[in-house]
Design a protein around this motif. Structure first.
Motif, PDB file in Angstrom:
ATOM      1  N   CYS A  12      14.461   4.453 -14.467  1.00 26.48           N
ATOM      2  CA  CYS A  12      13.938   3.480 -12.890  1.00 26.48           C
ATOM      3  C   CYS A  12      14.930   4.228 -11.748  1.00 26.48           C
ATOM      4  O   CYS A  12      14.395   3.864 -10.665  1.00 26.48           O
ATOM      5  CB  CYS A  12      14.260   2.021 -13.080  1.00 26.48           C
ATOM      6  SG  CYS A  12      15.606   1.277 -13.756  1.00 26.48           S
ATOM      7  N   ARG A  50      13.593  -8.374  -9.836  1.00 25.90           N
ATOM      8  CA  ARG A  50      12.784  -9.350  -9.171  1.00 25.90           C
ATOM      9  C   ARG A  50      12.852  -8.897  -7.881  1.00 25.90           C
ATOM     10  O   ARG A  50      11.435  -8.543  -7.281  1.00 25.90           O
ATOM     11  CB  ARG A  50      13.166 -10.861  -9.613  1.00 25.90           C
ATOM     12  CG  ARG A  50      11.445 -11.396  -8.820  1.00 25.90           C
ATOM     13  CD  ARG A  50      11.424 -12.614  -9.271  1.00 25.90           C
ATOM     14  NE  ARG A  50      12.440 -13.449  -9.313  1.00 25.90           N
ATOM     15  CZ  ARG A  50      12.987 -14.020  -7.785  1.00 25.90           C
ATOM     16  NH1 ARG A  50      12.168 -14.027  -7.058  1.00 25.90           N
ATOM     17  NH2 ARG A  50      13.839 -14.714  -7.541  1.00 25.90           N
ATOM     18  N   SER A  53      12.223  -4.938  -6.710  1.00 26.28           N
ATOM     19  CA  SER A  53      10.826  -4.608  -6.578  1.00 26.28           C
ATOM     20  C   SER A  53      10.089  -5.589  -5.693  1.00 26.28           C
ATOM     21  O   SER A  53       8.576  -5.108  -5.325  1.00 26.28           O
ATOM     22  CB  SER A  53      10.118  -5.607  -8.126  1.00 26.28           C
ATOM     23  OG  SER A  53      11.255  -4.942  -9.176  1.00 26.28           O
ATOM     24  N   ARG A  54      10.327  -6.867  -5.320  1.00 25.46           N
ATOM     25  CA  ARG A  54       9.693  -7.629  -3.864  1.00 25.46           C
ATOM     26  C   ARG A  54       9.406  -6.349  -3.318  1.00 25.46           C
ATOM     27  O   ARG A  54       8.960  -6.306  -2.201  1.00 25.46           O
ATOM     28  CB  ARG A  54       9.775  -8.335  -3.732  1.00 25.46           C
ATOM     29  CG  ARG A  54       9.632  -9.644  -2.434  1.00 25.46           C
ATOM     30  CD  ARG A  54       9.986 -10.683  -2.893  1.00 25.46           C
ATOM     31  NE  ARG A  54      11.310 -10.887  -2.563  1.00 25.46           N
ATOM     32  CZ  ARG A  54      12.659 -11.762  -2.824  1.00 25.46           C
ATOM     33  NH1 ARG A  54      11.832 -12.449  -3.376  1.00 25.46           N
ATOM     34  NH2 ARG A  54      13.656 -12.183  -2.668  1.00 25.46           N
ATOM     35  N   GLY A  56      10.847  -3.369  -3.002  1.00 22.87           N
ATOM     36  CA  GLY A  56       9.577  -1.927  -3.318  1.00 22.87           C
ATOM     37  C   GLY A  56       8.565  -1.915  -3.029  1.00 22.87           C
ATOM     38  O   GLY A  56       7.738  -1.021  -1.829  1.00 22.87           O
ATOM     39  N   LYS A  57       8.116  -2.788  -3.701  1.00 20.35           N
ATOM     40  CA  LYS A  57       6.734  -3.124  -2.974  1.00 20.35           C
ATOM     41  C   LYS A  57       6.711  -2.872  -1.233  1.00 20.35           C
ATOM     42  O   LYS A  57       4.521  -2.525  -0.921  1.00 20.35           O
ATOM     43  CB  LYS A  57       5.713  -4.479  -4.138  1.00 20.35           C
ATOM     44  CG  LYS A  57       6.030  -4.364  -5.308  1.00 20.35           C
ATOM     45  CD  LYS A  57       5.133  -5.401  -6.042  1.00 20.35           C
ATOM     46  CE  LYS A  57       5.329  -5.337  -7.179  1.00 20.35           C
ATOM     47  NZ  LYS A  57       4.974  -6.716  -7.632  1.00 20.35           N
ATOM     48  N   LYS A  58       7.078  -3.707  -1.235  1.00 25.30           N
ATOM     49  CA  LYS A  58       6.706  -3.550   0.785  1.00 25.30           C
ATOM     50  C   LYS A  58       6.976  -2.665   1.138  1.00 25.30           C
ATOM     51  O   LYS A  58       6.121  -1.872   1.957  1.00 25.30           O
ATOM     52  CB  LYS A  58       7.661  -4.590   1.388  1.00 25.30           C
ATOM     53  CG  LYS A  58       7.107  -6.647   0.645  1.00 25.30           C
ATOM     54  CD  LYS A  58       7.748  -7.083   1.464  1.00 25.30           C
ATOM     55  CE  LYS A  58       7.966  -8.775   0.755  1.00 25.30           C
ATOM     56  NZ  LYS A  58       9.004  -9.439   1.580  1.00 25.30           N
ATOM     57  N   SER A  60       6.839   0.587  -0.112  1.00 25.79           N
ATOM     58  CA  SER A  60       5.595   1.412  -0.700  1.00 25.79           C
ATOM     59  C   SER A  60       4.397   0.665   0.097  1.00 25.79           C
ATOM     60  O   SER A  60       3.876   2.088   0.331  1.00 25.79           O
ATOM     61  CB  SER A  60       5.575   2.010  -2.018  1.00 25.79           C
ATOM     62  OG  SER A  60       4.805   2.169  -3.043  1.00 25.79           O
ATOM     63  N   ASN A  61       4.496   0.106   0.417  1.00 24.98           N
ATOM     64  CA  ASN A  61       2.621  -0.745   1.258  1.00 24.98           C
ATOM     65  C   ASN A  61       2.737   0.295   2.371  1.00 24.98           C
ATOM     66  O   ASN A  61       1.660   0.413   2.936  1.00 24.98           O
ATOM     67  CB  ASN A  61       3.342  -2.003   1.143  1.00 24.98           C
ATOM     68  CG  ASN A  61       2.013  -2.178  -0.737  1.00 24.98           C
ATOM     69  OD1 ASN A  61       1.440  -1.773  -0.974  1.00 24.98           O
ATOM     70  ND2 ASN A  61       1.879  -3.299  -0.618  1.00 24.98           N
TER      71      ASN A  61
END
Length: 162
Positions: A12, A50, A53-54, A56-58, A60-61
């Protein structure tokens, strides 16, 4: 590090080249970051994965990139730390901020329990260079799992200079 190597190693955290951050002066002008908060217990992160990850998603989006995979930790107390993840553009739905100033970075290697020793050494090095630390950030370049896999646990101490 190239993305292809990162993905092929099935880890990761990408590897960093510690030479790029060892004894380096950094001059940041409105360097872009997204900011979030990690809960800690006696400085030990409880929800780091956590939160990352939160974030990272933002990122990436938004189609954003994390330059150098840089994520700075600011230990604001024994109970929480702010995390600043470098980005190449603003990220909708995130706390966007910038950091400016003159900084110095130094690489350390070893267990996270050595953080106190590293900070004392860092302060000594900065003083020997005729400066002082205004604010201190830690860049934990790998998680414990990846550090074990790589056989090295590089941590960059990055201090804003007075």
């Amino acid at each position: 590090m190239e993305k292809a190597n990162y993905e092929s190693e099935n880890v990761c955290c990408p590897r960093i080249d510690p030479a790029l951050w060892e004894d380096r002066n950094l001059d940041w002008h409105n360097k872009m970051f997204v900011k979030d908060r990690v809960h800690t217990f006696m400085f030990m992160p409880l929800d780091f994965g956590r939160v990352m990850s939160r974030i990272g998603k933002k990122i990436s989006n938004a189609g954003a990139v994390i330059p150098d995979y840089l994520a700075l930790s600011d230990h604001t107390s024994k109970w929480n730390m702010d995390i600043y993840v470098a980005v190449d553009r603003e990220v909708p739905g995130a706390v966007n901020t910038t950091i400016s100033g003159k900084f110095f970075s130094k690489i350390y290697e070893g267990p996270f329990s050595d953080t106190g020793k590293w900070c004392k050494d860092f302060d000594s090095v900065v003083k020997s260079r005729g400066s002082s630390v205004k604010k201190l950030f830690m860049w934990y370049t790998t998680c414990p799992k990846c550090a074990k896999k790589y056989g090295k646990n590089y941590v960059a101490v990055i201090g804003e200079l007075n």
